[in-house]
Structure formats: C-alpha cells, structure tokens
Write an enzyme that holds these catalytic residues in place. Sequence first.
Site, PDB file in Angstrom:
ATOM      1  CB  SER A  99     -17.148 -23.854  10.149  1.00  0.00           C
ATOM      2  OG  SER A  99     -16.650 -25.141   9.873  1.00  0.00           O
TER       3      SER A  99
ATOM      4  CE1 TYR B 108     -12.050 -21.693   9.587  1.00  0.00           C
ATOM      5  CE2 TYR B 108     -12.484 -24.030   9.872  1.00  0.00           C
ATOM      6  CZ  TYR B 108     -12.813 -22.814   9.318  1.00  0.00           C
ATOM      7  OH  TYR B 108     -13.918 -22.712   8.486  1.00  0.00           O
TER       8      TYR B 108
HETATM    9  P1  NAP Z   1     -12.318 -19.598  -0.170  1.00  0.00           P
HETATM   10  O1  NAP Z   1     -12.715 -20.037  -1.545  1.00  0.00           O
HETATM   11  O2  NAP Z   1     -10.880 -19.662   0.203  1.00  0.00           O
HETATM   12  O3  NAP Z   1     -12.896 -18.138   0.068  1.00  0.00           O
HETATM   13  C1  NAP Z   1     -12.527 -17.376   1.170  1.00  0.00           C
HETATM   14  C2  NAP Z   1     -12.796 -15.932   0.851  1.00  0.00           C
HETATM   15  O4  NAP Z   1     -12.475 -15.143   2.010  1.00  0.00           O
HETATM   16  C3  NAP Z   1     -11.939 -15.416  -0.298  1.00  0.00           C
HETATM   17  O5  NAP Z   1     -12.733 -14.595  -1.101  1.00  0.00           O
HETATM   18  C4  NAP Z   1     -10.869 -14.609   0.422  1.00  0.00           C
HETATM   19  O6  NAP Z   1     -10.386 -13.532  -0.340  1.00  0.00           O
HETATM   20  C5  NAP Z   1     -11.680 -14.070   1.567  1.00  0.00           C
HETATM   21  N1  NAP Z   1     -10.862 -13.475   2.614  1.00  0.00           N
HETATM   22  C6  NAP Z   1      -9.921 -14.053   3.389  1.00  0.00           C
HETATM   23  N2  NAP Z   1      -9.384 -13.140   4.221  1.00  0.00           N
HETATM   24  C7  NAP Z   1     -10.025 -11.961   3.963  1.00  0.00           C
HETATM   25  C8  NAP Z   1      -9.937 -10.651   4.490  1.00  0.00           C
HETATM   26  N3  NAP Z   1      -9.066 -10.326   5.452  1.00  0.00           N
HETATM   27  N4  NAP Z   1     -10.766  -9.698   3.987  1.00  0.00           N
HETATM   28  C9  NAP Z   1     -11.649  -9.994   3.011  1.00  0.00           C
HETATM   29  N5  NAP Z   1     -11.756 -11.201   2.453  1.00  0.00           N
HETATM   30  C10 NAP Z   1     -10.960 -12.177   2.940  1.00  0.00           C
HETATM   31  O7  NAP Z   1     -13.056 -20.493   0.938  1.00  0.00           O
HETATM   32  P2  NAP Z   1     -14.610 -20.790   1.210  1.00  0.00           P
HETATM   33  O8  NAP Z   1     -14.709 -22.250   1.445  1.00  0.00           O
HETATM   34  O9  NAP Z   1     -15.463 -20.157   0.194  1.00  0.00           O
HETATM   35  O10 NAP Z   1     -14.785 -20.066   2.629  1.00  0.00           O
HETATM   36  C11 NAP Z   1     -15.838 -19.144   2.882  1.00  0.00           C
HETATM   37  C12 NAP Z   1     -16.258 -19.282   4.331  1.00  0.00           C
HETATM   38  O11 NAP Z   1     -16.763 -20.609   4.541  1.00  0.00           O
HETATM   39  C13 NAP Z   1     -15.147 -19.079   5.355  1.00  0.00           C
HETATM   40  O12 NAP Z   1     -15.620 -18.298   6.427  1.00  0.00           O
HETATM   41  C14 NAP Z   1     -14.844 -20.502   5.831  1.00  0.00           C
HETATM   42  O13 NAP Z   1     -14.327 -20.516   7.144  1.00  0.00           O
HETATM   43  C15 NAP Z   1     -16.221 -21.117   5.742  1.00  0.00           C
HETATM   44  N6  NAP Z   1     -16.229 -22.587   5.664  1.00  0.00           N
HETATM   45  C16 NAP Z   1     -15.512 -23.234   4.693  1.00  0.00           C
HETATM   46  C17 NAP Z   1     -15.526 -24.630   4.652  1.00  0.00           C
HETATM   47  C18 NAP Z   1     -14.761 -25.403   3.623  1.00  0.00           C
HETATM   48  O14 NAP Z   1     -14.566 -26.629   3.814  1.00  0.00           O
HETATM   49  N7  NAP Z   1     -14.350 -24.806   2.517  1.00  0.00           N
HETATM   50  C19 NAP Z   1     -16.297 -25.353   5.582  1.00  0.00           C
HETATM   51  C20 NAP Z   1     -17.033 -24.646   6.554  1.00  0.00           C
HETATM   52  C21 NAP Z   1     -16.987 -23.270   6.569  1.00  0.00           C
HETATM   53  P3  NAP Z   1      -8.920 -13.444  -1.047  1.00  0.00           P
HETATM   54  O15 NAP Z   1      -9.151 -13.884  -2.456  1.00  0.00           O
HETATM   55  O16 NAP Z   1      -8.559 -12.013  -0.929  1.00  0.00           O
HETATM   56  O17 NAP Z   1      -8.007 -14.355  -0.270  1.00  0.00           O
END
Ligand code: NAP
Length: 280
Positions: free
Chosen positions: A134, A147
């Site tokens: 990120s 975070y």
């Molecule tokens: P999201 O829709 O909340 O997806 C997060 C995923 O991670 C979900 O499938 C969740 O599964 C899973 N997860 C969380 N804890 C876990 C664990 N212990 N074991 C396995 N799976 C787990 O959010 P997203 O935006 O797609 O995030 C994906 C990545 O992008 C993350 O690494 C985040 O830090 C990064 N990111 C996000 C943003 C943003 O603004 N959204 C920006 C920069 C980077 P469950 O359904 O089981 O909870």
Amino acid sequence: MRDIGPVLITGCSSGVGQAAARAFRAAGFETFATARNPDALLELQAIGCRLLPLDVTDEPARRAAVEAVEAEFGAVGVLVNNAGYAQYGPLEEITLDDLRRQFETNVFGALRLAQLVLPAMRRVGRGRIVNVSSVAGRVSVLGGGPYHASKFALEALTDALRPEVEPFGVKVVNVLPGPIATRFESTLLKSIAEPGADSPYAPFRKHLARRMHEFLRAGSFGVMSAEDVAKIVLKAGATPRPRTRYHVGFVARFGPWGRALVPDRLVDAATRWHMSSKWN
Ligand code: NAP
C-alpha cells in the site's frame, strides 16, 4: 500465453483478491483462490478457479494450501499475498494484542507463505511473489499507526527478500495501491473501537472515522475500484520483466513524493487540521 505456473491468491472473498482471481483466471491461468471461509468463493469456482481454505495466520492451513498446489504442479508459480486489513485508532490506547493481530495477518502471514513456497520455486528455478502492499507502506499518518507499521514492515521485508531470492530465479514484486472502494473501509471503521467513557480520544476516534470514510468512499478523489488494482496485480504476476514496485493510482504515485518534500511539522499540522485540531 506464457506459462507462469499455478497462481495462489490469499484473501479472495472480496475486493482486490476476488478481482485478481477473476483477472488471472480470465487470462487463462490455473488459479487457486483462497479464503478463511471458502463458501465465499463459490462465484470464483463457477468461473474455473480452484478453491482452498486459508487463514493466513494459521500455520497448518498455510502448509496445507501450499502442499495442495505443489502436490499437483510441483511448485507454486505465483503467490499473491493479498489478504490484509487495517487496524486504526490512537496509538496510546491500542492493545498489543490488536497490534500483534495486525502484524500476524499483514506481515507474518505474507512472509510465512513466501517461506513455504520458496523451496519448490528454487528447485524449479522460477517463481514470483506479489505482495499487495500500500501507499500506507511509504507514508504514515495520524490515526493509522498500526496499519502503516505493518505495510512499512512488508516493504522493508520485500527490499531484503527480493535480492536474496533473485539468484534462484524468483522475483518479488510489490503493488502499492492508493485508496480502493472495497469492504476494507467497513473493516477499518470497525477497528476504531468505542473508547471507554474516560478516554481523551473519543472525539479523535469520531473524526478519524469520518475522515477515513471520506478518504475511502467510492467517488472520492483518487479512489479506485478493485478491478483497477487487479489489472496491475495481474501484470505484476505475469509480465516477463516486472518492476520491483507498482504504485497504483494518483494518491500512491504522488503521495510519497509530496510527503518527502513537506517538513514533518507541516504534515502534522495539516493532518491534525483535517481531523479538527483539538479532536472536538
Ligand atoms: P477487503 O475487500 O476487505 O479484502 C480483504 C481480504 O483479506 C478479504 O478477503 C478478507 O477475508 C481477507 N483477510 C483478512 N484477514 C485474513 C486472514 N487472516 N486470512 C485470510 N484472509 C484474510 O479489502 P481490499 O481492499 O480488497 O484489501 C486487499 C489488500 O489491499 C489488503 O492487503 C489491503 O491492505 C490492501 N490495500 C487496500 C486499500 C484500500 O483502500 N482498500 C489500499 C491499499 C492497499 P475475510 O472475508 O475472511 O475477512
């Protein structure tokens, strides 16, 4: 189509992980979509993804997922470490258990999976590890300390791991998105727990939640879709000569530059002002 071997993606129940599984599958790659609850992956199964249960903090589950892919294909071709969430809130009040949980998922889970896929990748002389990091791993701001610390750690580990494994034919690539409209926002807002009645940070939490909603909601400046980011994850995993890092979107491309140019005190004042300077 270039053969990149089987792709193993974490956190495919929603957001970037789900969109990335779709993108790799649509490009014709053997794609293993994983999640803590595989029932959330049935739509991915319907488009030809293979499913595995995987909580990235669970060692037996980590081993079992990697072994399942290796039993059939010899080695994981591309590991996409995507699973993650954001723990926000005032650092004075965060419990070490919450901080450890943040690192168990975003940092140790990713590194441990890399450790598990590497021996077979080395044996076959090729492989790729793509970490969904990120811009939060390049710029740290008020309210997001846990975070930011986890993503800075992932960045630091990557800079050390990349040259360590490159001689074995393994490439390590980080994707650094800016804000994306996914379930990430609601998980983040839940992490800003209600303080006790005597907490001096109750107004801080309220302003932080409002600010993060504004920053992450669809339609706000620079906010992308999961599909926008998944395209870059696919590129990072499949292109023959990937960059070491892909900054995705305006905020991720220019945020680190802006932060490097502006003095700390000014950043502090600006971020406090954004959230109301006295938390009231
Ligand atoms: P999201 O829709 O909340 O997806 C997060 C995923 O991670 C979900 O499938 C969740 O599964 C899973 N997860 C969380 N804890 C876990 C664990 N212990 N074991 C396995 N799976 C787990 O959010 P997203 O935006 O797609 O995030 C994906 C990545 O992008 C993350 O690494 C985040 O830090 C990064 N990111 C996000 C943003 C943003 O603004 N959204 C920006 C920069 C980077 P469950 O359904 O089981 O909870």
